[in-house]
Design a protein around this motif. Structure first.
Motif, PDB file in Angstrom:
ATOM      1  N   MET A  55      10.388  26.816  -2.255  1.00  0.00           N
ATOM      2  CA  MET A  55       9.205  25.993  -2.328  1.00  0.00           C
ATOM      3  C   MET A  55       9.352  24.837  -1.372  1.00  0.00           C
ATOM      4  O   MET A  55      10.455  24.445  -1.000  1.00  0.00           O
ATOM      5  CB  MET A  55       8.981  25.498  -3.754  1.00  0.00           C
ATOM      6  N   LEU A  56       8.209  24.304  -0.971  1.00  0.00           N
ATOM      7  CA  LEU A  56       8.170  23.085  -0.174  1.00  0.00           C
ATOM      8  C   LEU A  56       7.582  21.972  -1.023  1.00  0.00           C
ATOM      9  O   LEU A  56       6.585  22.181  -1.719  1.00  0.00           O
ATOM     10  CB  LEU A  56       7.288  23.260   1.066  1.00  0.00           C
ATOM     11  N   ILE A  57       8.203  20.812  -0.962  1.00  0.00           N
ATOM     12  CA  ILE A  57       7.668  19.624  -1.627  1.00  0.00           C
ATOM     13  C   ILE A  57       7.515  18.546  -0.557  1.00  0.00           C
ATOM     14  O   ILE A  57       8.480  18.198   0.120  1.00  0.00           O
ATOM     15  CB  ILE A  57       8.634  19.086  -2.709  1.00  0.00           C
ATOM     16  N   ALA A  58       6.312  18.057  -0.383  1.00  0.00           N
ATOM     17  CA  ALA A  58       6.059  16.908   0.487  1.00  0.00           C
ATOM     18  C   ALA A  58       5.815  15.721  -0.432  1.00  0.00           C
ATOM     19  O   ALA A  58       4.994  15.809  -1.347  1.00  0.00           O
ATOM     20  CB  ALA A  58       4.846  17.150   1.371  1.00  0.00           C
ATOM     21  N   PHE A  59       6.573  14.652  -0.219  1.00  0.00           N
ATOM     22  CA  PHE A  59       6.397  13.506  -1.097  1.00  0.00           C
ATOM     23  C   PHE A  59       6.523  12.197  -0.332  1.00  0.00           C
ATOM     24  O   PHE A  59       7.100  12.136   0.749  1.00  0.00           O
ATOM     25  CB  PHE A  59       7.383  13.560  -2.277  1.00  0.00           C
ATOM     26  N   SER A  60       5.954  11.186  -0.939  1.00  0.00           N
ATOM     27  CA  SER A  60       5.986   9.836  -0.400  1.00  0.00           C
ATOM     28  C   SER A  60       6.309   8.884  -1.543  1.00  0.00           C
ATOM     29  O   SER A  60       5.691   8.960  -2.604  1.00  0.00           O
ATOM     30  CB  SER A  60       4.627   9.489   0.211  1.00  0.00           C
ATOM     31  N   VAL A  61       7.281   8.030  -1.326  1.00  0.00           N
ATOM     32  CA  VAL A  61       7.686   7.030  -2.310  1.00  0.00           C
ATOM     33  C   VAL A  61       7.308   5.660  -1.756  1.00  0.00           C
ATOM     34  O   VAL A  61       7.683   5.322  -0.635  1.00  0.00           O
ATOM     35  CB  VAL A  61       9.205   7.087  -2.572  1.00  0.00           C
ATOM     36  N   THR A  62       6.551   4.892  -2.539  1.00  0.00           N
ATOM     37  CA  THR A  62       6.136   3.565  -2.108  1.00  0.00           C
ATOM     38  C   THR A  62       6.590   2.517  -3.108  1.00  0.00           C
ATOM     39  O   THR A  62       6.172   2.555  -4.267  1.00  0.00           O
ATOM     40  CB  THR A  62       4.602   3.489  -1.965  1.00  0.00           C
ATOM     41  N   PRO A  63       7.460   1.602  -2.673  1.00  0.00           N
ATOM     42  CA  PRO A  63       7.854   0.507  -3.564  1.00  0.00           C
ATOM     43  C   PRO A  63       6.688  -0.473  -3.717  1.00  0.00           C
ATOM     44  O   PRO A  63       5.990  -0.769  -2.750  1.00  0.00           O
ATOM     45  CB  PRO A  63       9.022  -0.157  -2.846  1.00  0.00           C
ATOM     46  N   ILE A  64       6.477  -0.941  -4.925  1.00  0.00           N
ATOM     47  CA  ILE A  64       5.410  -1.892  -5.207  1.00  0.00           C
ATOM     48  C   ILE A  64       6.032  -3.151  -5.803  1.00  0.00           C
ATOM     49  O   ILE A  64       6.972  -3.076  -6.593  1.00  0.00           O
ATOM     50  CB  ILE A  64       4.376  -1.281  -6.179  1.00  0.00           C
ATOM     51  N   GLY A  65       5.481  -4.302  -5.419  1.00  0.00           N
ATOM     52  CA  GLY A  65       5.973  -5.555  -5.964  1.00  0.00           C
ATOM     53  C   GLY A  65       7.127  -6.141  -5.179  1.00  0.00           C
ATOM     54  O   GLY A  65       7.877  -6.974  -5.686  1.00  0.00           O
ATOM     55  N   VAL A  66       7.288  -5.674  -3.944  1.00  0.00           N
ATOM     56  CA  VAL A  66       8.315  -6.209  -3.053  1.00  0.00           C
ATOM     57  C   VAL A  66       7.607  -6.816  -1.845  1.00  0.00           C
ATOM     58  O   VAL A  66       6.391  -6.874  -1.802  1.00  0.00           O
ATOM     59  CB  VAL A  66       9.323  -5.115  -2.623  1.00  0.00           C
ATOM     60  N   SER A  67       8.352  -7.227  -0.850  1.00  0.00           N
ATOM     61  CA  SER A  67       7.737  -7.838   0.322  1.00  0.00           C
ATOM     62  C   SER A  67       6.798  -6.855   1.018  1.00  0.00           C
ATOM     63  O   SER A  67       6.771  -5.671   0.700  1.00  0.00           O
ATOM     64  CB  SER A  67       8.825  -8.303   1.293  1.00  0.00           C
ATOM     65  N   GLU A  68       6.057  -7.369   1.974  1.00  0.00           N
ATOM     66  CA  GLU A  68       5.082  -6.552   2.696  1.00  0.00           C
ATOM     67  C   GLU A  68       5.738  -5.376   3.421  1.00  0.00           C
ATOM     68  O   GLU A  68       5.192  -4.291   3.490  1.00  0.00           O
ATOM     69  CB  GLU A  68       4.327  -7.431   3.699  1.00  0.00           C
ATOM     70  N   SER A  69       6.930  -5.580   3.953  1.00  0.00           N
ATOM     71  CA  SER A  69       7.650  -4.522   4.640  1.00  0.00           C
ATOM     72  C   SER A  69       8.464  -3.708   3.624  1.00  0.00           C
ATOM     73  O   SER A  69       9.318  -4.249   2.929  1.00  0.00           O
ATOM     74  CB  SER A  69       8.586  -5.114   5.694  1.00  0.00           C
ATOM     75  N   VAL A  70       8.175  -2.419   3.551  1.00  0.00           N
ATOM     76  CA  VAL A  70       8.862  -1.565   2.577  1.00  0.00           C
ATOM     77  C   VAL A  70       9.770  -0.543   3.268  1.00  0.00           C
ATOM     78  O   VAL A  70      10.385   0.282   2.599  1.00  0.00           O
ATOM     79  CB  VAL A  70       7.848  -0.851   1.663  1.00  0.00           C
ATOM     80  N   GLY A  71       9.880  -0.618   4.576  1.00  0.00           N
ATOM     81  CA  GLY A  71      10.635   0.375   5.343  1.00  0.00           C
ATOM     82  C   GLY A  71      12.088   0.511   4.925  1.00  0.00           C
ATOM     83  O   GLY A  71      12.622   1.623   4.887  1.00  0.00           O
ATOM     84  N   ASP A  72      12.744  -0.603   4.624  1.00  0.00           N
ATOM     85  CA  ASP A  72      14.153  -0.523   4.238  1.00  0.00           C
ATOM     86  C   ASP A  72      14.333   0.253   2.936  1.00  0.00           C
ATOM     87  O   ASP A  72      15.273   1.041   2.799  1.00  0.00           O
ATOM     88  CB  ASP A  72      14.757  -1.918   4.090  1.00  0.00           C
ATOM     89  N   LEU A  73      13.427   0.050   1.984  1.00  0.00           N
ATOM     90  CA  LEU A  73      13.528   0.771   0.718  1.00  0.00           C
ATOM     91  C   LEU A  73      13.153   2.239   0.883  1.00  0.00           C
ATOM     92  O   LEU A  73      13.776   3.121   0.282  1.00  0.00           O
ATOM     93  CB  LEU A  73      12.661   0.111  -0.349  1.00  0.00           C
ATOM     94  N   VAL A  74      12.164   2.522   1.711  1.00  0.00           N
ATOM     95  CA  VAL A  74      11.795   3.917   1.977  1.00  0.00           C
ATOM     96  C   VAL A  74      12.963   4.630   2.660  1.00  0.00           C
ATOM     97  O   VAL A  74      13.252   5.795   2.367  1.00  0.00           O
ATOM     98  CB  VAL A  74      10.505   3.990   2.821  1.00  0.00           C
ATOM     99  N   ALA A  75      13.667   3.922   3.522  1.00  0.00           N
ATOM    100  CA  ALA A  75      14.837   4.507   4.189  1.00  0.00           C
ATOM    101  C   ALA A  75      15.892   4.939   3.172  1.00  0.00           C
ATOM    102  O   ALA A  75      16.581   5.948   3.370  1.00  0.00           O
ATOM    103  CB  ALA A  75      15.424   3.528   5.191  1.00  0.00           C
ATOM    104  N   GLU A  76      16.012   4.211   2.089  1.00  0.00           N
ATOM    105  CA  GLU A  76      16.968   4.589   1.042  1.00  0.00           C
ATOM    106  C   GLU A  76      16.576   5.928   0.408  1.00  0.00           C
ATOM    107  O   GLU A  76      17.427   6.764   0.111  1.00  0.00           O
ATOM    108  CB  GLU A  76      17.093   3.506  -0.017  1.00  0.00           C
TER     109      GLU A  76
END
Length: 98
Positions: free
Chosen positions: A1-22
């Motif tokens: 199976m293929l799973i496409a997903f996106s995780v978005t941190p909420i309630g943090v600074s405007e830039s979320v790239g570092d957390l998405v990188a994790e």
């Protein structure tokens, strides 16, 4: 199976790239075939192993954010492997014909 997903941190600074990188780091460490683009990370594997990686990715972000949004899309095709590459190759072949 293929799973496409996106995780978005909420309630943090405007830039979320570092957390998405994790989250992406967790996916890459899984050893499953994967691809990350500007909107989603796609993983290929069996149901239980793919969903376990998604949970680990969400947990990695949740460890640093008070709230996490998860968007997920699945292509469930038992017995099919190599779809992550094959689907894109098919489109590229069709485009080359024209």
């Amino acid at each position: 199976m293929l799973i496409a997903f996106s995780v978005t941190p909420i309630g943090v600074s405007e830039s979320v790239g570092d957390l998405v990188a994790e989250a992406v780091r967790v996916v890459r460490a899984s050893g499953l075939p994967n691809r990350t683009d500007a909107m989603f990370t796609t993983i290929e594997g069996e149901w239980d192993e793919v969903m376990a990686v998604v949970k680990q990715a969400v947990d990695a972000v949740a460890a640093q954010a008070p709230r996490v949004s998860l968007s997920l899309k699945a292509d469930v095709r038992p017995g099919v492997t190599g779809a992550l590459e094959a689907k894109v190759e098919h489109i590229e072949r069709r485009l080359a014909e024209q």
